[in-house]
Design a protein around this motif. Sequence first.
Motif, PDB file in Angstrom:
ATOM      1  N   ALA A 124      18.716  -5.115  -1.424  1.00  0.00           N
ATOM      2  CA  ALA A 124      17.904  -4.737  -2.306  1.00  0.00           C
ATOM      3  C   ALA A 124      16.606  -4.306  -1.482  1.00  0.00           C
ATOM      4  CB  ALA A 124      17.605  -5.798  -3.269  1.00  0.00           C
ATOM      5  N   PRO A 125      16.209  -3.196  -2.238  1.00  0.00           N
ATOM      6  CA  PRO A 125      14.732  -2.944  -1.982  1.00  0.00           C
ATOM      7  C   PRO A 125      13.504  -3.599  -2.137  1.00  0.00           C
ATOM      8  CG  PRO A 125      15.850  -1.045  -3.062  1.00  0.00           C
ATOM      9  CD  PRO A 125      16.649  -2.300  -3.306  1.00  0.00           C
ATOM     10  N   TYR A 126      12.512  -3.661  -1.439  1.00  0.00           N
ATOM     11  CA  TYR A 126      11.331  -4.811  -1.521  1.00  0.00           C
ATOM     12  C   TYR A 126      10.090  -4.057  -1.540  1.00  0.00           C
ATOM     13  CZ  TYR A 126      14.111  -9.007  -1.508  1.00  0.00           C
ATOM     14  OH  TYR A 126      15.137  -9.953  -1.870  1.00  0.00           O
ATOM     15  N   VAL A 127       9.338  -4.375  -2.333  1.00  0.00           N
ATOM     16  CA  VAL A 127       7.793  -3.913  -2.326  1.00  0.00           C
ATOM     17  C   VAL A 127       6.768  -4.868  -2.096  1.00  0.00           C
ATOM     18  CG1 VAL A 127       6.010  -2.782  -3.669  1.00  0.00           C
ATOM     19  CG2 VAL A 127       8.465  -1.977  -4.229  1.00  0.00           C
ATOM     20  N   TYR A 128       6.035  -4.734  -1.022  1.00  0.00           N
ATOM     21  CA  TYR A 128       5.322  -5.854  -0.363  1.00  0.00           C
ATOM     22  C   TYR A 128       3.585  -5.304  -0.857  1.00  0.00           C
ATOM     23  CZ  TYR A 128       9.137  -7.503   2.287  1.00  0.00           C
ATOM     24  OH  TYR A 128      10.436  -7.605   2.731  1.00  0.00           O
ATOM     25  N   LEU A 129       3.178  -6.154  -1.716  1.00  0.00           N
ATOM     26  CA  LEU A 129       1.612  -5.891  -2.037  1.00  0.00           C
ATOM     27  C   LEU A 129       0.879  -7.283  -1.564  1.00  0.00           C
ATOM     28  CD1 LEU A 129       2.586  -5.693  -5.708  1.00  0.00           C
ATOM     29  CD2 LEU A 129       2.462  -3.756  -4.167  1.00  0.00           C
ATOM     30  N   SER A 130      -0.420  -7.132  -1.677  1.00  0.00           N
ATOM     31  CA  SER A 130      -1.331  -8.090  -1.581  1.00  0.00           C
ATOM     32  C   SER A 130      -1.221  -9.035  -2.736  1.00  0.00           C
ATOM     33  CB  SER A 130      -2.929  -7.739  -1.145  1.00  0.00           C
ATOM     34  OG  SER A 130      -3.184  -7.104  -2.480  1.00  0.00           O
ATOM     35  N   GLU A 131      -1.681 -10.258  -2.438  1.00  0.00           N
ATOM     36  CA  GLU A 131      -1.352 -11.240  -3.666  1.00  0.00           C
ATOM     37  C   GLU A 131      -2.484 -10.839  -4.617  1.00  0.00           C
ATOM     38  OE1 GLU A 131      -2.415 -15.190  -1.974  1.00  0.00           O
ATOM     39  OE2 GLU A 131      -4.297 -14.749  -1.325  1.00  0.00           O
ATOM     40  N   ASN A 132      -3.708 -10.357  -4.366  1.00  0.00           N
ATOM     41  CA  ASN A 132      -4.679  -9.953  -5.231  1.00  0.00           C
ATOM     42  C   ASN A 132      -3.976  -8.794  -6.228  1.00  0.00           C
ATOM     43  OD1 ASN A 132      -6.660 -11.210  -3.979  1.00  0.00           O
ATOM     44  ND2 ASN A 132      -7.071  -9.689  -2.615  1.00  0.00           N
ATOM     45  N   MET A 133      -3.456  -7.883  -5.628  1.00  0.00           N
ATOM     46  CA  MET A 133      -2.730  -6.751  -6.495  1.00  0.00           C
ATOM     47  C   MET A 133      -1.544  -7.271  -7.231  1.00  0.00           C
ATOM     48  SD  MET A 133      -4.281  -3.775  -6.025  1.00  0.00           S
ATOM     49  CE  MET A 133      -5.707  -4.897  -6.043  1.00  0.00           C
ATOM     50  N   PHE A 134      -0.879  -8.318  -6.532  1.00  0.00           N
ATOM     51  CA  PHE A 134       0.309  -8.933  -7.282  1.00  0.00           C
ATOM     52  C   PHE A 134      -0.186  -9.893  -8.544  1.00  0.00           C
ATOM     53  CE2 PHE A 134       3.284 -12.394  -8.045  1.00  0.00           C
ATOM     54  CZ  PHE A 134       4.305 -11.819  -8.053  1.00  0.00           C
ATOM     55  N   GLU A 135      -1.327 -10.310  -8.484  1.00  0.00           N
ATOM     56  CA  GLU A 135      -2.055 -11.031  -9.469  1.00  0.00           C
ATOM     57  C   GLU A 135      -2.520  -9.969 -10.536  1.00  0.00           C
ATOM     58  OE1 GLU A 135      -5.610 -14.133 -10.655  1.00  0.00           O
ATOM     59  OE2 GLU A 135      -5.217 -13.687  -8.547  1.00  0.00           O
ATOM     60  N   GLU A 136      -2.928  -8.902 -10.229  1.00  0.00           N
ATOM     61  CA  GLU A 136      -3.277  -8.012 -11.131  1.00  0.00           C
ATOM     62  C   GLU A 136      -2.468  -7.359 -11.966  1.00  0.00           C
ATOM     63  OE1 GLU A 136      -5.787  -3.663 -10.803  1.00  0.00           O
ATOM     64  OE2 GLU A 136      -6.541  -5.470  -9.679  1.00  0.00           O
ATOM     65  N   LEU A 137      -1.353  -7.172 -11.307  1.00  0.00           N
ATOM     66  CA  LEU A 137      -0.053  -6.540 -12.065  1.00  0.00           C
ATOM     67  C   LEU A 137       0.329  -7.505 -12.848  1.00  0.00           C
ATOM     68  CD1 LEU A 137       1.961  -4.218 -12.474  1.00  0.00           C
ATOM     69  CD2 LEU A 137       3.302  -5.124 -10.258  1.00  0.00           C
ATOM     70  N   SER A 138       0.846  -8.561 -12.513  1.00  0.00           N
ATOM     71  CA  SER A 138       1.671  -9.644 -13.112  1.00  0.00           C
ATOM     72  C   SER A 138       1.034 -10.734 -13.796  1.00  0.00           C
ATOM     73  CB  SER A 138       2.604 -10.504 -12.102  1.00  0.00           C
ATOM     74  OG  SER A 138       1.825 -10.901 -11.219  1.00  0.00           O
ATOM     75  N   GLY A 139      -0.273 -11.124 -13.446  1.00  0.00           N
ATOM     76  CA  GLY A 139      -1.099 -12.147 -14.164  1.00  0.00           C
ATOM     77  C   GLY A 139      -0.666 -13.591 -13.429  1.00  0.00           C
ATOM     78  N   ILE A 140       0.289 -13.351 -12.295  1.00  0.00           N
ATOM     79  CA  ILE A 140       0.616 -14.742 -11.692  1.00  0.00           C
ATOM     80  C   ILE A 140      -0.303 -15.206 -10.517  1.00  0.00           C
ATOM     81  CG2 ILE A 140       2.617 -15.620 -10.459  1.00  0.00           C
ATOM     82  CD1 ILE A 140       4.370 -13.992 -12.202  1.00  0.00           C
ATOM     83  N   ASP A 141      -0.949 -16.080 -10.505  1.00  0.00           N
ATOM     84  CA  ASP A 141      -1.552 -16.320  -9.302  1.00  0.00           C
ATOM     85  C   ASP A 141      -1.712 -17.508  -8.558  1.00  0.00           C
ATOM     86  OD1 ASP A 141      -2.301 -18.238 -11.265  1.00  0.00           O
ATOM     87  OD2 ASP A 141      -4.584 -17.912 -11.075  1.00  0.00           O
ATOM     88  N   THR A 142      -0.228 -18.136  -8.795  1.00  0.00           N
ATOM     89  CA  THR A 142      -0.053 -19.579  -8.084  1.00  0.00           C
ATOM     90  C   THR A 142       1.452 -19.550  -7.423  1.00  0.00           C
ATOM     91  OG1 THR A 142       0.891 -20.285 -10.335  1.00  0.00           O
ATOM     92  CG2 THR A 142      -1.318 -20.920  -9.797  1.00  0.00           C
ATOM     93  N   HIS A 143       1.762 -18.366  -7.257  1.00  0.00           N
ATOM     94  CA  HIS A 143       3.164 -18.236  -6.655  1.00  0.00           C
ATOM     95  C   HIS A 143       2.985 -18.620  -5.162  1.00  0.00           C
ATOM     96  CE1 HIS A 143       6.590 -16.035  -4.480  1.00  0.00           C
ATOM     97  NE2 HIS A 143       7.193 -16.773  -5.518  1.00  0.00           N
ATOM     98  N   ARG A 144       3.729 -19.678  -4.697  1.00  0.00           N
ATOM     99  CA  ARG A 144       3.989 -19.962  -3.374  1.00  0.00           C
ATOM    100  C   ARG A 144       5.420 -20.485  -3.017  1.00  0.00           C
ATOM    101  NH1 ARG A 144       0.282 -17.499  -3.086  1.00  0.00           N
ATOM    102  NH2 ARG A 144      -1.994 -17.775  -2.241  1.00  0.00           N
TER     103      ARG A 144
END
Length: 336
Positions: A124-144
């Motif tokens: 599958a294709p993947y998109v790598y973002l910074s965690e800041n942009m990931f949180e801004e897009l999804s609202g998820i800030d605790t993914h580890r």
Amino acid sequence: MGLSDRDLVYLARIFKTLQGEEIDTSLMKDEPAAVVYIPKTKGNGVPYDAKAKGKYAPVLNLRTGDKIKLAVPKEGYAEGIDNKELLKGHEKYSPHYLEKEFTIIGVVDELPYQEFTAAGTELAPYVYLSENMFEELSGIDTHRVVQINLKENASDQDYEVVKERAQKLSNLFKGTLLADYYKVNKEDGKSAVTADFIQNSIAVILILISRFSIYNNINYNLISRIREHGIMKAIGLTKKQFRMMLRSEGLMYGTISAVCSCVVALIVELGYFMYKVYIFPVYVYAWPIHVKQFFIDWKSFLIVIFINLAIGYLATIGPRRQVNKIDITEAIRAVE
């Protein structure tokens, strides 16, 4: 995948290794920039393999500088929304999405970062973002993702202690998913040992059958030629020459058996390879069966050849002693 600052530094280093060029991943921290992994495939869906022949092409036509739009459901993927319906009808359900446009600053065709849990499949294709942009897009800030590996040969008591502590830690953080693969992996290991034992047992049985078959053939061949051997001894064939002659016959039988075994095994393995790779390729979700170039395991073939030659040689010992016990004149008078 949303990457931390440390992971972004690691991504830049891996990108240089894979692509041979620099990439400024610091742009990804506070700007809508992304690195994209795009796998290659054949027309029939077979993934890319550097050693395999054939024409491969990227599954997506994206380049550095292109814009992509990422979207996630506002209510989440598992909170009352039919995920498949969302994927099939994006335009229809667009009000249910949060969307953000990103600029591609790098494209790779090898997976630079794997977490071996929810992500990590090369299909599958993947998109790598910074965690800041990931949180801004999804609202998820605790993914580890935290992976706990028990020490080798850990006891069941050790496992229970680690499990209890991991459960207590997971209860401290809301939304934590705890996946326990210890017993599954343990059972898989036992199954693998059992499967190997069965395969090895079958191989031993087949070798024994082959041994008895060669022995009986040589024994019958020698006993049925007693008169011939008596005449040869009468005209001067020494015991050493007689022994060498029988050894040569035994090795000849072993060689024929080895060649037939290797040819049949090679045909079966090649046919199975062609079927699985080109006729009916099968992949396991998230863990693809990688396509490899067909090769010959020469060590296994050498073992098969050695065993067959050894059987052919050893099978001559008993019949040779049996023939040597017969007197020359009695052997000449024998009726074959």
